[in-house]
Design a protein around this motif. Structure first.
Motif, PDB file in Angstrom:
ATOM      1  N   ASP A  61       0.841  -1.189   0.000  1.00 33.04           N
ATOM      2  CA  ASP A  61       0.000   0.000   0.000  1.00 33.04           C
ATOM      3  C   ASP A  61       0.879   1.243   0.000  1.00 33.04           C
ATOM      4  OD1 ASP A  61      -2.359  -1.406  -0.008  1.00 33.04           O
ATOM      5  OD2 ASP A  61      -2.658  -1.283   2.157  1.00 33.04           O
ATOM      6  N   THR A  62       0.445   2.247  -0.744  1.00 34.71           N
ATOM      7  CA  THR A  62       1.154   3.525  -0.796  1.00 34.71           C
ATOM      8  C   THR A  62       0.270   4.569  -0.155  1.00 34.71           C
ATOM      9  OG1 THR A  62       2.243   2.855  -2.848  1.00 34.71           O
ATOM     10  CG2 THR A  62       2.259   5.203  -2.321  1.00 34.71           C
ATOM     11  N   GLU A  63       0.791   5.207   0.892  1.00 34.97           N
ATOM     12  CA  GLU A  63       0.030   6.228   1.603  1.00 34.97           C
ATOM     13  C   GLU A  63       0.678   7.587   1.413  1.00 34.97           C
ATOM     14  OE1 GLU A  63      -1.804   3.596   5.248  1.00 34.97           O
ATOM     15  OE2 GLU A  63       0.060   4.678   5.600  1.00 34.97           O
ATOM     16  N   VAL A  64      -0.165   8.619   1.292  1.00 32.78           N
ATOM     17  CA  VAL A  64       0.327   9.990   1.221  1.00 32.78           C
ATOM     18  C   VAL A  64      -0.426  10.823   2.251  1.00 32.78           C
ATOM     19  CG1 VAL A  64       1.066   9.913  -1.194  1.00 32.78           C
ATOM     20  CG2 VAL A  64      -1.249  10.603  -0.665  1.00 32.78           C
ATOM     21  N   GLU A  65       0.269  11.833   2.785  1.00 28.54           N
ATOM     22  CA  GLU A  65      -0.306  12.730   3.783  1.00 28.54           C
ATOM     23  C   GLU A  65      -0.483  14.111   3.182  1.00 28.54           C
ATOM     24  OE1 GLU A  65       1.062  12.037   8.228  1.00 28.54           O
ATOM     25  OE2 GLU A  65       2.770  12.191   6.852  1.00 28.54           O
ATOM     26  N   ILE A  76      -4.167   9.300   3.148  1.00 27.90           N
ATOM     27  CA  ILE A  76      -4.947   8.501   2.215  1.00 27.90           C
ATOM     28  C   ILE A  76      -4.074   7.389   1.631  1.00 27.90           C
ATOM     29  CG2 ILE A  76      -6.504  10.394   1.591  1.00 27.90           C
ATOM     30  CD1 ILE A  76      -4.939  10.533  -1.099  1.00 27.90           C
ATOM     31  N   THR A  77      -4.720   6.289   1.288  1.00 28.51           N
ATOM     32  CA  THR A  77      -4.047   5.179   0.618  1.00 28.51           C
ATOM     33  C   THR A  77      -4.423   5.256  -0.856  1.00 28.51           C
ATOM     34  OG1 THR A  77      -4.207   3.827   2.613  1.00 28.51           O
ATOM     35  CG2 THR A  77      -3.771   2.670   0.544  1.00 28.51           C
ATOM     36  N   ALA A 104       5.538  -3.169 -11.197  1.00 25.80           N
ATOM     37  CA  ALA A 104       4.738  -2.984 -12.407  1.00 25.80           C
ATOM     38  C   ALA A 104       3.589  -3.975 -12.529  1.00 25.80           C
ATOM     39  CB  ALA A 104       5.631  -3.061 -13.644  1.00 25.80           C
ATOM     40  N   VAL A 105       3.559  -5.018 -11.703  1.00 24.33           N
ATOM     41  CA  VAL A 105       2.454  -5.963 -11.749  1.00 24.33           C
ATOM     42  C   VAL A 105       1.161  -5.287 -11.262  1.00 24.33           C
ATOM     43  CG1 VAL A 105       2.703  -7.008  -9.448  1.00 24.33           C
ATOM     44  CG2 VAL A 105       1.911  -8.400 -11.346  1.00 24.33           C
ATOM     45  N   MET A 106       1.299  -4.169 -10.562  1.00 27.55           N
ATOM     46  CA  MET A 106       0.159  -3.364 -10.121  1.00 27.55           C
ATOM     47  C   MET A 106       0.279  -1.990 -10.773  1.00 27.55           C
ATOM     48  SD  MET A 106      -1.400  -5.465  -8.125  1.00 27.55           S
ATOM     49  CE  MET A 106      -2.601  -4.541  -7.200  1.00 27.55           C
ATOM     50  N   LYS A 107      -0.834  -1.259 -10.848  1.00 26.15           N
ATOM     51  CA  LYS A 107      -0.803   0.126 -11.316  1.00 26.15           C
ATOM     52  C   LYS A 107      -1.812   0.919 -10.504  1.00 26.15           C
ATOM     53  CE  LYS A 107      -4.116  -0.384 -15.071  1.00 26.15           C
ATOM     54  NZ  LYS A 107      -4.389  -0.116 -16.466  1.00 26.15           N
ATOM     55  N   TYR A 108      -1.597   2.225 -10.421  1.00 26.18           N
ATOM     56  CA  TYR A 108      -2.516   3.061  -9.658  1.00 26.18           C
ATOM     57  C   TYR A 108      -3.789   3.264 -10.450  1.00 26.18           C
ATOM     58  CZ  TYR A 108       1.292   3.626  -6.470  1.00 26.18           C
ATOM     59  OH  TYR A 108       2.282   3.356  -5.576  1.00 26.18           O
ATOM     60  N   ASP A 109      -4.907   2.952  -9.819  1.00 30.11           N
ATOM     61  CA  ASP A 109      -6.211   2.983 -10.452  1.00 30.11           C
ATOM     62  C   ASP A 109      -6.672   4.421 -10.694  1.00 30.11           C
ATOM     63  OD1 ASP A 109      -8.662   2.074 -11.391  1.00 30.11           O
ATOM     64  OD2 ASP A 109      -9.552   1.966  -9.403  1.00 30.11           O
ATOM     65  N   ARG A 110      -6.584   5.252  -9.686  1.00 34.32           N
ATOM     66  CA  ARG A 110      -6.990   6.662  -9.800  1.00 34.32           C
ATOM     67  C   ARG A 110      -5.781   7.498 -10.151  1.00 34.32           C
ATOM     68  NH1 ARG A 110     -10.174   8.380  -4.551  1.00 34.32           N
ATOM     69  NH2 ARG A 110     -10.023  10.366  -5.619  1.00 34.32           N
ATOM     70  N   LYS A 111      -5.963   8.427 -11.052  1.00 38.18           N
ATOM     71  CA  LYS A 111      -4.870   9.302 -11.483  1.00 38.18           C
ATOM     72  C   LYS A 111      -5.022  10.711 -10.917  1.00 38.18           C
ATOM     73  CE  LYS A 111      -3.181   6.058 -14.067  1.00 38.18           C
ATOM     74  NZ  LYS A 111      -2.535   5.019 -13.372  1.00 38.18           N
ATOM     75  N   ALA A 112      -6.072  10.946 -10.100  1.00 38.12           N
ATOM     76  CA  ALA A 112      -6.281  12.268  -9.503  1.00 38.12           C
ATOM     77  C   ALA A 112      -6.974  12.115  -8.154  1.00 38.12           C
ATOM     78  CB  ALA A 112      -7.110  13.144 -10.424  1.00 38.12           C
ATOM     79  N   TYR A 113      -6.508  12.907  -7.194  1.00 37.51           N
ATOM     80  CA  TYR A 113      -7.098  12.937  -5.853  1.00 37.51           C
ATOM     81  C   TYR A 113      -7.374  14.390  -5.497  1.00 37.51           C
ATOM     82  CZ  TYR A 113      -5.787   8.077  -5.237  1.00 37.51           C
ATOM     83  OH  TYR A 113      -5.676   6.719  -5.380  1.00 37.51           O
ATOM     84  N   ASP A 114      -8.624  14.694  -5.143  1.00 39.81           N
ATOM     85  CA  ASP A 114      -9.016  16.027  -4.700  1.00 39.81           C
ATOM     86  C   ASP A 114      -9.508  15.883  -3.271  1.00 39.81           C
ATOM     87  OD1 ASP A 114      -9.696  18.689  -4.509  1.00 39.81           O
ATOM     88  OD2 ASP A 114     -11.545  18.497  -5.665  1.00 39.81           O
ATOM     89  N   ILE A 115      -8.718  16.350  -2.329  1.00 39.76           N
ATOM     90  CA  ILE A 115      -8.987  16.134  -0.908  1.00 39.76           C
ATOM     91  C   ILE A 115      -9.479  17.427  -0.264  1.00 39.76           C
ATOM     92  CG2 ILE A 115      -7.958  15.446   1.291  1.00 39.76           C
ATOM     93  CD1 ILE A 115      -8.162  13.200  -0.842  1.00 39.76           C
TER      94      ILE A 115
END
Length: 146
Positions: A61-65, A76-77, A104-115
């Motif tokens: 999991d990749t989390e950003v603050e 958020i994850t 690379a076996v996974m990719k980020y589903d959402r390309k934009a986050y508006d928090i």
């Protein structure tokens, strides 16, 4: 001419297909309301909203603050999904291994986050209507009217 060596060479060249064809990072747009929030990933500042950042893919999991003075910190994850290009590896364990190690076996589903950030709740400060200081007895008296 024997077709087996050509097949083996082709199979070897297709190792790590998702890594080769789709890369190991995804560009993600971060915005916040209000803007100006600092974005942190693994405790390291990466940008200030609004911004775009290439985030390295990972199996974990990749989390950003999102941090902004006067507002509650949001953690958020990032959403991700299986990268279908990895299927080209078929039964090639070496290719699967490369794609797994590179993320690379996974990719980020959402390309934009508006928090939307929420203001911190602070205790209401009471303003005294009168302050008396007695220097002889070292007393301070605050008078508050409600």
């Amino acid at each position: 001419m024997n077709k087996i060596p050509i097949f083996l060479i082709a199979l070897f060249l297709m190792t790590g297909c998702a890594t080769i064809f789709t890369g190991t990072k995804d560009r993600i747009a971060f915005t916040s309301t209000p803007s100006g929030a600092t974005i942190y990933k693994d405790g390291v500042e990466i940008c200030t909203t609004p911004c775009n950042y290439k985030v390295k893919r990972s199996l974990n999991d990749t989390e950003v603050e999102f941090k902004l003075d006067g507002y509650e910190t949001r953690l958020i994850t990032l959403d991700k999904e299986f990268n279908l290009v990895s299927i080209i590896n078929l039964g090639n364990l070496f290719g699967w291994g490369i794609d797994a190690l590179s993320g690379a076996v996974m990719k980020y589903d959402r390309k934009a986050y508006d928090i939307k950030l929420t203001q911190e709740k602070s205790a209401s400060l009471v303003q005294p209507s009168r302050i008396d200081i007695d220097t002889k007895s070292n007393k301070v008296t605050l008078t508050v009217q409600q």
